[in-house]
Design a protein around this motif. Sequence first.
Motif, PDB file in Angstrom:
ATOM      1  N   GLY A  28       0.809  -1.216   0.000  1.00 52.47           N
ATOM      2  CA  GLY A  28       0.000   0.000   0.000  1.00 52.47           C
ATOM      3  C   GLY A  28       0.838   1.259   0.000  1.00 52.47           C
ATOM      4  N   ALA A  29       1.926   1.257   0.769  1.00 50.81           N
ATOM      5  CA  ALA A  29       2.803   2.432   0.808  1.00 50.81           C
ATOM      6  C   ALA A  29       3.476   2.659  -0.545  1.00 50.81           C
ATOM      7  CB  ALA A  29       3.857   2.247   1.901  1.00 50.81           C
ATOM      8  N   VAL A  30       3.935   1.585  -1.165  1.00 43.67           N
ATOM      9  CA  VAL A  30       4.583   1.713  -2.477  1.00 43.67           C
ATOM     10  C   VAL A  30       3.591   2.234  -3.516  1.00 43.67           C
ATOM     11  CG1 VAL A  30       5.614   0.406  -4.373  1.00 43.67           C
ATOM     12  CG2 VAL A  30       6.349  -0.028  -2.018  1.00 43.67           C
ATOM     13  N   ILE A  31       2.405   1.671  -3.537  1.00 44.12           N
ATOM     14  CA  ILE A  31       1.412   2.097  -4.534  1.00 44.12           C
ATOM     15  C   ILE A  31       0.946   3.530  -4.272  1.00 44.12           C
ATOM     16  CG2 ILE A  31      -0.940   1.657  -5.359  1.00 44.12           C
ATOM     17  CD1 ILE A  31      -0.341  -1.307  -5.102  1.00 44.12           C
ATOM     18  N   THR A  32       0.833   3.928  -3.005  1.00 47.97           N
ATOM     19  CA  THR A  32       0.446   5.298  -2.685  1.00 47.97           C
ATOM     20  C   THR A  32       1.504   6.291  -3.172  1.00 47.97           C
ATOM     21  OG1 THR A  32      -0.788   4.550  -0.747  1.00 47.97           O
ATOM     22  CG2 THR A  32      -0.198   6.866  -0.815  1.00 47.97           C
ATOM     23  N   VAL A  33       2.772   5.965  -2.948  1.00 47.85           N
ATOM     24  CA  VAL A  33       3.851   6.839  -3.425  1.00 47.85           C
ATOM     25  C   VAL A  33       3.833   6.922  -4.951  1.00 47.85           C
ATOM     26  CG1 VAL A  33       6.366   7.052  -3.608  1.00 47.85           C
ATOM     27  CG2 VAL A  33       5.313   6.542  -1.403  1.00 47.85           C
ATOM     28  N   LEU A  34       3.641   5.789  -5.608  1.00 44.81           N
ATOM     29  CA  LEU A  34       3.572   5.802  -7.068  1.00 44.81           C
ATOM     30  C   LEU A  34       2.381   6.628  -7.558  1.00 44.81           C
ATOM     31  CD1 LEU A  34       4.452   2.104  -7.990  1.00 44.81           C
ATOM     32  CD2 LEU A  34       5.849   4.144  -8.341  1.00 44.81           C
TER      33      LEU A  34
END
Length: 94
Positions: A28-34
């Motif tokens: 979730g953190a990776v996708i939010t940053v992307l």
Amino acid sequence: MAHESSRSRGAGVFDIRLIIALLIGVYGAVITVLGAGFMTEEDIEKSAGVNINLWAGIGMLVFAALFVAWAKWRPIKVPEHTEEESDITPGQER
């Protein structure tokens, strides 16, 4: 030496809910940053005008937070006695 059959301990880090929360939280953190920093207008147009990475990432972070809260509010209790101990009645020797 008194035998307490109601003794138990928490599952701690071996609680599967915390492992699931960690995995979903990292994704979730990776996708939010992307979604917040690397989405182009062309990408948003492909997803019907919605920044899907941002919203999916936020949803995954909320899901992970709910799993952590669930694990803290309702911890799993693991009994301390083993199967061998439960077969012995009080006063009986091995």
